[in-house]
Scaffold this motif. Structure first.
Motif, mmCIF file in Angstrom:
data_model
loop_
_atom_site.group_PDB
_atom_site.id
_atom_site.type_symbol
_atom_site.label_atom_id
_atom_site.label_comp_id
_atom_site.label_asym_id
_atom_site.label_seq_id
_atom_site.Cartn_x
_atom_site.Cartn_y
_atom_site.Cartn_z
ATOM 1 N N ARG A 9 39.377 10.486 36.301
ATOM 2 C CA ARG A 9 40.107 9.658 35.328
ATOM 3 C C ARG A 9 39.410 9.657 33.971
ATOM 4 N NH1 ARG A 9 40.984 6.362 39.907
ATOM 5 N NH2 ARG A 9 39.147 5.098 39.433
ATOM 6 N N LEU A 10 38.091 9.585 33.987
ATOM 7 C CA LEU A 10 37.352 9.547 32.723
ATOM 8 C C LEU A 10 37.386 10.906 32.019
ATOM 9 C CD1 LEU A 10 34.304 7.373 33.820
ATOM 10 C CD2 LEU A 10 36.205 6.681 32.369
ATOM 11 N N ARG A 11 37.393 11.969 32.775
ATOM 12 C CA ARG A 11 37.547 13.292 32.155
ATOM 13 C C ARG A 11 38.892 13.391 31.434
ATOM 14 N NH1 ARG A 11 35.456 15.173 37.365
ATOM 15 N NH2 ARG A 11 33.250 15.694 37.121
ATOM 16 N N ALA A 12 39.911 12.803 32.029
ATOM 17 C CA ALA A 12 41.227 12.810 31.394
ATOM 18 C C ALA A 12 41.223 12.030 30.088
ATOM 19 C CB ALA A 12 42.275 12.239 32.354
ATOM 20 N N GLU A 13 40.287 11.065 29.947
ATOM 21 C CA GLU A 13 40.141 10.306 28.705
ATOM 22 C C GLU A 13 39.337 11.071 27.658
ATOM 23 O OE1 GLU A 13 38.394 6.509 29.425
ATOM 24 O OE2 GLU A 13 39.852 5.941 30.969
ATOM 25 N N GLY A 14 38.669 12.154 28.078
ATOM 26 C CA GLY A 14 37.901 12.954 27.132
ATOM 27 C C GLY A 14 36.405 12.954 27.346
ATOM 28 N N LEU A 15 35.899 12.187 28.330
ATOM 29 C CA LEU A 15 34.475 12.205 28.593
ATOM 30 C C LEU A 15 34.072 13.534 29.238
ATOM 31 C CD1 LEU A 15 35.026 9.096 28.254
ATOM 32 C CD2 LEU A 15 33.072 8.750 29.782
ATOM 33 N N LYS A 16 32.919 14.038 28.857
ATOM 34 C CA LYS A 16 32.410 15.294 29.416
ATOM 35 C C LYS A 16 31.423 14.951 30.537
ATOM 36 C CE LYS A 16 31.563 18.714 26.656
ATOM 37 N NZ LYS A 16 30.988 19.567 25.570
ATOM 38 N N LEU A 17 31.872 15.134 31.767
ATOM 39 C CA LEU A 17 31.113 14.736 32.937
ATOM 40 C C LEU A 17 30.982 15.910 33.896
ATOM 41 C CD1 LEU A 17 33.038 11.402 33.579
ATOM 42 C CD2 LEU A 17 30.913 11.670 32.278
ATOM 43 N N ILE A 18 29.794 16.081 34.447
ATOM 44 C CA ILE A 18 29.552 17.089 35.479
ATOM 45 C C ILE A 18 29.089 16.364 36.738
ATOM 46 C CG2 ILE A 18 28.187 19.099 36.156
ATOM 47 C CD1 ILE A 18 27.896 19.788 33.193
ATOM 48 N N GLY A 19 29.776 16.627 37.849
ATOM 49 C CA GLY A 19 29.370 15.979 39.084
ATOM 50 C C GLY A 19 30.555 15.479 39.880
#
Length: 325
Positions: free
Chosen positions: A227-237
């Motif tokens: 969900r946060l990636r869909a908001e634009g956050l760059k997350l690995i994991g």
């Protein structure tokens, strides 16, 4: 006039007062205000060969070092805790918080405190967990994030001072989302990273092994990250914590989010102990701190290393300058 940085000198029986005196007597960044009992600071400084009397703090003067005096309720001996002085420790924090609120101070740097003596004295509402939680309560901040830097790493925590048995229930979609949003915002705002990438550790061994070693990754962590990636956050994991802390993996991100205190901090402290820095993110003020405790066994001996406190002060100055630029 240069911005003033408040340095709370912490537990009087610990190494905080002498580290503060040592730091103030040598080269340091910024306009430094020591918050504490001036007699205590003078005595602890003299015990390690520092014979300097600093003026009382005056917000209208641009002194390199000054003291905002708060008298100790009881005489303090190095290495010997006294519950009579527990309230003094919290009053130092309250003075610093109030000073940041009214513009007197630009940031807070904290020397170590002793949670046990504060709890034994019954000074806090409920259980006293530490600086991070106290600052959040006093500033009315719903959620803060503990971030430690050192050894070319930044490690933030999804949960802080909790028993291990309480950690899984504390990691919810709501708390994990807020933590990652705070981390993302303050990496941009405070550390000047335009598009931060965050490496997120799994909770369970092997990040749950597809549900065979725990279902928190499948049911909470992965859906939240998506969900946060869909908001634009760059997350690995989520990444297995046992292989996350290697140079190749760390090079892909700007910070690590560990799920609990002893998952991420042992690695960082091994790499940087004595020079690491604790930063509280999400507060309406800048706060940095040392990466160690009160070291009662070293108090008064002159063997305590001021490296972490110096690094915390330097970072506070850097964050203040970035905020004002």
């Amino acid at each position: 006039m240069r911005p003033a940085l408040a340095l709370t000198t912490g537990e009087p029986a610990g190494i905080g007062p002498e580290l503060a005196a040592q730091l103030a007597a040598t080269g340091h960044a910024g306009r430094l205000v020591l918050l504490g009992d001036e007699t205590l600071l003078r005595e602890r400084g003299a015990a390690i060969g520092i014979h300097v009397d600093w003026p009382r703090f005056d917000p209208e003067r641009d002194d390199d070092v000054s003291v905002l005096h708060l008298p100790l309720p009881a005489t303090s001996q190095p290495g010997i805790l006294d519950i009579a002085n527990a309230g003094y420790v919290l009053q130092l924090l309250d003075l610093a918080i109030a000073g940041c609120g009214n513009g007197t101070f630009a940031a807070i740097v904290t020397a170590p405190i002793h949670k046990g003596v504060i709890n034994d004295a019954g000074m806090a509402k409920g259980f006293f967990f530490g600086h991070t939680e106290y600052l959040a309560e006093r500033t009315g901040t719903a959620q803060v994030v503990m971030l430690l830097t050192g050894g070319q790493m930044r490690v933030a925590l999804a949960t802080t001072h909790l028993p291990l048995s309480d950690v899984p229930a504390a990691i919810t979609p709501e708390t994990l989302s807020r933590t990652l949003r705070i981390l993302d915002v303050d990496l941009k705002r405070k550390f000047g990273i335009a598009e931060p990438t965050i490496l997120v550790a799994g909770l369970n061994p092997h990040a749950g092994e597809g549900g065979h070693l725990g279902r928190e990754e499948l049911e909470v962590i992965i859906p939240t990250l998506d969900r946060l990636r869909a908001e634009g956050l760059k997350l690995i994991g989520p990444l297995p914590a046992d292989t996350l802390f290697n140079r190749k993996q760390l090079a892909q991100g700007d910070a690590v989010l560990a799920m609990y205190h002893d998952q991420g901090l042992p690695v960082l402290k091994y790499a940087s102990f004595g020079h690491g820095i604790n930063v509280t993110l999400g507060l309406p003020l800048i706060r940095t701190s040392v990466d160690h405790g009160t070291a009662l066994d070293l108090a008064g001996t002159g063997r305590a290393d001021p490296g972490s406190l110096r690094a915390a002060l330097d970072l506070a100055c850097e964050l203040v300058q970035r905020q004002r630029s």
